[in-house]
Design an enzyme around this catalytic site. Structure first.
Site, PDB file in Angstrom:
ATOM      1  N   CYS A   1      -0.846   3.993  -6.524  1.00 42.92           N
ATOM      2  CA  CYS A   1      -1.796   3.221  -5.731  1.00 42.92           C
ATOM      3  C   CYS A   1      -1.821   1.896  -6.122  1.00 42.92           C
ATOM      4  CB  CYS A   1      -2.820   3.960  -5.250  1.00 42.92           C
ATOM      5  SG  CYS A   1      -4.295   3.040  -4.653  1.00 42.92           S
TER       6      CYS A   1
ATOM      7  N   CYS B   1       0.841  -1.409   0.044  1.00 46.31           N
ATOM      8  CA  CYS B   1      -0.140   0.059  -0.055  1.00 46.31           C
ATOM      9  C   CYS B   1       0.933   1.363  -0.017  1.00 46.31           C
ATOM     10  CB  CYS B   1      -1.040   0.154   1.371  1.00 46.31           C
ATOM     11  SG  CYS B   1      -1.722   1.370   1.412  1.00 46.31           S
TER      12      CYS B   1
END
Length: 262
Positions: A183, A73
């Site tokens: 992302c 992440c």
């Protein structure tokens, strides 16, 4: 510890893009993946919240006997990796937007970065960007709402297409030739992006680089699994199990998806 699994976590299902690269490069390793979809997206949360969630996920993976942690992440890495590494004594791999290759290979000297607010506003991202993007114009766009739609399984929808197009247009107007996906959810949008972008624009994500770094760290720490059997993979979500299953349906490795409250 060599036979213990690799632990991977993300704010939701997006980190499975990293999980896929790791299982492809390291077919004999067992993995455990946590999709923290209950608290997605991380990008709109404070640094303190992101750090607390990252600690929660790491604790769960340690409880499940993982030998190494991959923070799949961008937002969690840029906000919490320093804390995690100071708190735990096992190897912890992070991920951040692949700004460096984009900065090196751009011909137009204009690079687009699509990421969450939590990543773009983080100290680590700003330092990395400043280091590699001198004399290069960086067009940063916050992909508000993209993670939420992916988490709901709404990738190939008119709503997604309209939203994504609104974020890409300012970059195209600036004549970018590289688009950095900041992302781990966003690689699932590559088929849509390719319809919006010309062949002269290169899309970059960090998946392969993270897998290579994970392998290198395992070797350096004598943690590489020497077993010749194919690895076993368990993916847990505290959100909708069906959405995680659907996003993985074309995956070639054998895996199990389970609900888990964490």
């Amino acid at each position: 510890m060599q036979n213990q699994p690799i632990g991977i976590f993300d704010s939701g299902v997006g980190g499975t893009t990293i999980w896929k690269e790791i299982t492809s490069l390291l077919p004999h390793e067992d993995t455990i993946f946590l999709a923290d979809s209950k608290y997605a997206p991380y990008g709109k949360r404070s640094k303190e919240e992101i750090t607390a969630l990252s600690i929660k996920n790491t604790e769960k993976l340690l409880e499940l006997n993982c030998k190494i942690i991959v923070v799949a992440c961008n937002t969690a890495t840029t906000n919490a990796i320093k804390t995690l590494r100071s708190k735990y004594d096992i190897p912890i791999i992070g991920i951040e937007p692949a700004i460096k290759p984009a900065a090196i290979y751009t011909k137009t000297k204009k690079v687009g970065i699509l990421a969450t607010k939590g990543t773009l506003s983080s100290e680590l991202f700003v330092k990395t960007s400043d280091l590699y993007t001198q004399n290069i114009e960086v067009i940063e766009v916050v992909g508000t709402g993209l993670v939420e739609l992916i988490e709901k399984g709404k990738i190939n929808t008119d709503e997604m297409h309209t939203l994504l197009h609104s974020y890409i247009t300012p970059m195209l107007d600036k004549n970018i030739d590289h688009l950095v996906l900041g992302c781990t959810h966003y690689p699932y949008l590559i088929p849509l992006l390719k319809k919006m972008l010309s062949d002269q624009i290169t899309i970059i994500d960090s998946g392969e680089a993270v897998a290579r770094q994970t392998k290198a760290v395992l070797i350096a720490n004598h943690l590489l699994n020497s077993d010749s059997e194919i690895g076993k993979h368990t993916l847990y979500t505290n959100g909708n199990v069906d959405i995680l299953k659907n996003i993985l349906h074309k995956n070639t490795v054998t895996y199990t998806v389970k609900a888990l409250d964490f």
